[in-house]
Design an enzyme around this catalytic site. Sequence first.
Site, mmCIF file in Angstrom:
data_model
loop_
_atom_site.group_PDB
_atom_site.id
_atom_site.type_symbol
_atom_site.label_atom_id
_atom_site.label_comp_id
_atom_site.label_asym_id
_atom_site.label_seq_id
_atom_site.Cartn_x
_atom_site.Cartn_y
_atom_site.Cartn_z
ATOM 1 N N HIS A 1 46.895 -10.770 -120.827
ATOM 2 C CA HIS A 1 45.509 -10.263 -121.745
ATOM 3 C C HIS A 1 44.526 -8.927 -122.533
ATOM 4 C CE1 HIS A 1 45.718 -14.498 -122.752
ATOM 5 N NE2 HIS A 1 46.009 -14.551 -121.542
ATOM 6 N N HIS B 1 47.529 -18.569 -112.081
ATOM 7 C CA HIS B 1 46.082 -18.661 -111.632
ATOM 8 C C HIS B 1 46.177 -19.896 -110.492
ATOM 9 C CE1 HIS B 1 43.782 -17.190 -115.749
ATOM 10 N NE2 HIS B 1 44.943 -16.564 -115.593
#
Lengths: 254, 254, 254, 254
Positions: free
Chosen positions: B66, B173
Site C-alpha cells: 500500500h 494483519h
Amino acid sequence: MRVLFVGDVFGEAGLRAAAMHLPDLRPNYDLVIVNGENSHKGKGLSKATYRKLREAGADLITLGNHAWDHPEVLELLESEPVIRAFNYPPGTPGKGHWILEAQGERLLVVQVMGQVYMVENLYDPFRTVDALLAEETFDYALLEVHGEATSEKYALGHYFDGRISALLGTHTHVQTADAGFLAKGTAIQCDVGMTGPIHSIIGGEIGSFLGRFLTQRPTRFKAAEGRAMFCATELVLEGGRCTAIRPMRWDEPD
Amino acid sequence: MRVLFVGDVFGEAGLRAAAMHLPDLRPNYDLVIVNGENSHKGKGLSKATYRKLREAGADLITLGNHAWDHPEVLELLESEPVIRAFNYPPGTPGKGHWILEAQGERLLVVQVMGQVYMVENLYDPFRTVDALLAEETFDYALLEVHGEATSEKYALGHYFDGRISALLGTHTHVQTADAGFLAKGTAIQCDVGMTGPIHSIIGGEIGSFLGRFLTQRPTRFKAAEGRAMFCATELVLEGGRCTAIRPMRWDEPD
Amino acid sequence: MRVLFVGDVFGEAGLRAAAMHLPDLRPNYDLVIVNGENSHKGKGLSKATYRKLREAGADLITLGNHAWDHPEVLELLESEPVIRAFNYPPGTPGKGHWILEAQGERLLVVQVMGQVYMVENLYDPFRTVDALLAEETFDYALLEVHGEATSEKYALGHYFDGRISALLGTHTHVQTADAGFLAKGTAIQCDVGMTGPIHSIIGGEIGSFLGRFLTQRPTRFKAAEGRAMFCATELVLEGGRCTAIRPMRWDEPD
Amino acid sequence: MRVLFVGDVFGEAGLRAAAMHLPDLRPNYDLVIVNGENSHKGKGLSKATYRKLREAGADLITLGNHAWDHPEVLELLESEPVIRAFNYPPGTPGKGHWILEAQGERLLVVQVMGQVYMVENLYDPFRTVDALLAEETFDYALLEVHGEATSEKYALGHYFDGRISALLGTHTHVQTADAGFLAKGTAIQCDVGMTGPIHSIIGGEIGSFLGRFLTQRPTRFKAAEGRAMFCATELVLEGGRCTAIRPMRWDEPD
Ligand SMILES: [Fe+2]
Ligand SMILES: [Fe+2]
Ligand SMILES: [Fe+2]
Ligand SMILES: [Fe+2]
Ligand SMILES: [Fe+2]
Ligand SMILES: [Fe+2]
Ligand SMILES: [Fe+2]
Ligand SMILES: [Fe+2]
C-alpha cells in the site's frame, strides 16, 4: 463437550508427535479431530497414516488441497470417518461434512477450501455452507477453513458469526495468535498450525524447498525430519455455543 | 539494544491505539519501527499520519504494497525516515533500507516484499538482500518480509539464518504464534499482526469487505472503526545477535 | 535473411507434423528456430525429441516453463543449440540467448518468460533484456516471449520497439491473428501457436484435461493423438529490420 | 440466421470504429452482438456508450470483468438488452443470458467468465451453463467465454461440443487465428479480438500502461487514442448448427 482439533499432521515427524502427545491429551476431550492431509510424507493420507492417526486418538480426519495425493484416500473416504473439502464440485468422492456425537449432542464438522490464492477453483464457501447449515440438524457446528488468505477466513467468520460455534483455519502451517470470539459469539482462529517438523519450511525439508525459491525450477519435495511440534486448538462447547478456544503447542523433547 | 516493531497501523483505530499505547512503551526501547502502510484510512501513509506515528514514538516507518496509495508518501520518502520495499525495480522513489543507531551500534533495517501471491512482480528478495548485506556495515540486521505466504517467509528466514538478527513478517494483519529462533540463531515471526480495529476483516469494515466476497464485484473499501488492538514484537539485540523475540498484543479498553 | 519460427511442438503429433512439413519448408529459410518445450509427450525436451527436431531442420531449440520436465535437457543445454528463458536467476543451467549466423549477419535470439499469471517468479524481462541488448553485437534481434498475458507481450513489444527486429509470443498454444508492426518498426505476434494435435485441449488429451476442470482434482496429463497442425511464423530480416512477418498454419492430411 | 459478434469495444477509438464500420455491415446480419465492457474510456458501459453501440446496430450488449466499472450499468442491466457474466453469484443485478429472435428462430446467448487467472471467483462455468441449457428453449446457442486461459476456453468448447452452436472468447483483446469446428460441430474461436485503438497495449495508452510494468506501482490508466481496428466474427447458423465461422478485421483508414 470438549473438542480438540489437531493442525495439519506432516510426515513422520508429525505422526510421531501425534503418537507421543495425543494419547496423553485424549482423556480430556470428548472428540478429537485431526487434519491429516500431509500425513503421508507431506502428501496426502494413506491407509497406514490414517490408522496411526486413529490409534493416536482421532475420531475424524480432515483433508485439504493435498487430499488426493495418495490414492488410498479414495477407499478411506468411502468407508471411514474422513472428509475432504465440502465445496468440491458435485460428483467428488467422499463427503465434506460429518456429524460427531458426544454427551447426546451433535457436532457438525464441515471443511471448506478457500478460493483466494488457491489453484483449485472450488464452489462458493459462503453459500454452500449456508445451504448445509439449513439442511443439517446439529447442536454445534465447527467450520474448518483450509486456506491461505486471512481476509477470507475472517470474512467467513463474520458471515457465519452466531450461526456456527467456531471457525478454525488450517493450511498455512503456522499457528496464529488471534484465537478469540467474534461479535455474535463464534470462536475463531486463523490457523491452528502444523503438527510436524520444527526445523523445516512449513514441513518441507529446508534444502529442497529453498531450492525451489532460489532456482524457480521444479524441485523434488521431501518432508523434513527431526524434532516435531504439535499444534492443536481446544474448544469448549456448552450451552449452545463455544465458551472457550485455547490454542496449544507442544514441542517434542530433544 | 532493544527494538520494538509495531505491525501494520490501520486507519484511525490503529493511529489511536499507537497514540495511546506506544508512549508508555517507548521508554523501554532504544528504537521503535512502525509499519505505516495502512495508516491513512487503511490506504497508504500521508503527512498527517506520518507525523502522528512519529509523535507516538516511531523512529522509522516502513510501508508495503500500500506504499503508493497516498501521494504525499513521495515527499516523505525523500526527506524522512520512511522506507518502501527494497526489491522494487531500479528508479523507484525512496529507499528500501535504513540504518538506525543506538548505543553506538548500527541496526540495518530492510523491507522486502514477497513474490508469492502478490500482484506486484518485485525483484528476487533472496539475491537483492544478499547484495545489500555484502555492501552495508552494520551490527544487527532486521529483515521485514511484507508478504502472504508462510513458506516464502520461512524460506527467507532459513536462507539468511545466522546472517541477519531477525526476520519479522507483516501484511497478513494476523499475529502469528511462531516467534522463535532458527538453527543458526536468527529470530523469526511470520507476522507481527495489525495495529487496528478489532471488529473488522483485517482492518476493513465488515459489511463492505464481506460484500466483495459475496458479490465478486468491486466494492468501495472502508476502514472499520471501534476498539483497536495493538500488535508489536520486541527484539533484544546484544552480543552480535538477537537474544529475545517477544510478541505482544494490547487491546484498547472499552 | 529469412527465418522460420515454429511454435510449441507438442508430443508425437507435433513431432510428426514437424518431420512431415518442415523439410519441405526448410530450403526457403536461412534459419529455423523451434520451440520444443512440449516435444516429449507434452512435457520437456529429451535427447530423442531434440534429435528429431534437429533432423527436421531446426537450427536452434527454445524451451519455456516446461524446460525442466525431462532431465536430459540439462545435458542438451550444456552442449547443444538449446536455450531456456533468459530471465531465470543466476546459476541456472544453460543459456537464455543465442547468436545464429546467416549470410554474414548475426541474429540474436533471446527468450524471456512473462511474469504475469506464471507460477515462476523470474527476473524482470524488461531490464534483463535491456542489459543483454547493450552487451551483445548483432544485426537483428528476435525476442521470444513465453507467456500468458497479451498485455505483457505488447508492453514488451512497445518497450523494445525499434530496438529489436521482432517479438514472437509462445505458450498459449493458440495462434493469434495480430501479426504486424509497431510504430518504430518492430514486428510482433502475440502467439505463434502450437505444432501439435488438433483434437485436443492445447495439446492435452481431452478427457483427462477436461477432468481437471470438472473435478478440480489433480489428473494425470496425457498428450492427445490424431491429426496435427503445424503453426509457424516467417520473418524476413533485411536492411537492418524486419520487413515481413507471415504466420502460417498447415494441417496434416487425413 | 447470420450473426455478427463484435469484440470488446474499447473507448472512443472503439466507439468510432463501431460507428463507422458497423452500419455498413449491419444489413448482412440478422443479429449483432457487441461486447461493450470497455466502451466507456476502457472501463465499463455508460448510458452514452450503450446508446452509441445500439445506434451503430447492436441488438445485445455483453460485458465482462469490467461490467461494474461505470455505475449506470445497473440501470441498463434492468431494462435494456445488456448481459453480464452468467456465473456470478445469486443476487447479482441483471441477467447472464438472453434470447434473441430472428427468422422465427431463437438464439440463446450466454456469457460466462473464466475461473483461471481471473481475480473474480465466479461459479463453475461448466455446470451453470449445463443447467441453463437444460432449462431454456432455443434453436441455437452462443456461449461467450470472457477469460484469459486458452485451455479453459477449449475445455468449455469440448465439454459443450455438439450442444451449443458456437463458443466465442473475449477479454484478451487479441484476435486469435484458430476459428474452426470441434469434433461434434461446435464452432470455436479463442478470442474475437478488440475493437479499439491499434497503437496501444490492449487498448490502454502505451506510456501509462508500460509504466505499470516498469515500476510495479499503481498507475492511472488511460485509454489510447488514434486509429482503430474493428474485430468481429461472423457466424452462420442454419439447419440446427453453425455452418460457418469467419473472423474479420477492419482498420480505420488514416
Ligand atoms: Fe497442510
Ligand atoms: Fe493445505
Ligand atoms: Fe498492511
Ligand atoms: Fe500489505
Ligand atoms: Fe508450450
Ligand atoms: Fe509453456
Ligand atoms: Fe475487454
Ligand atoms: Fe475483460
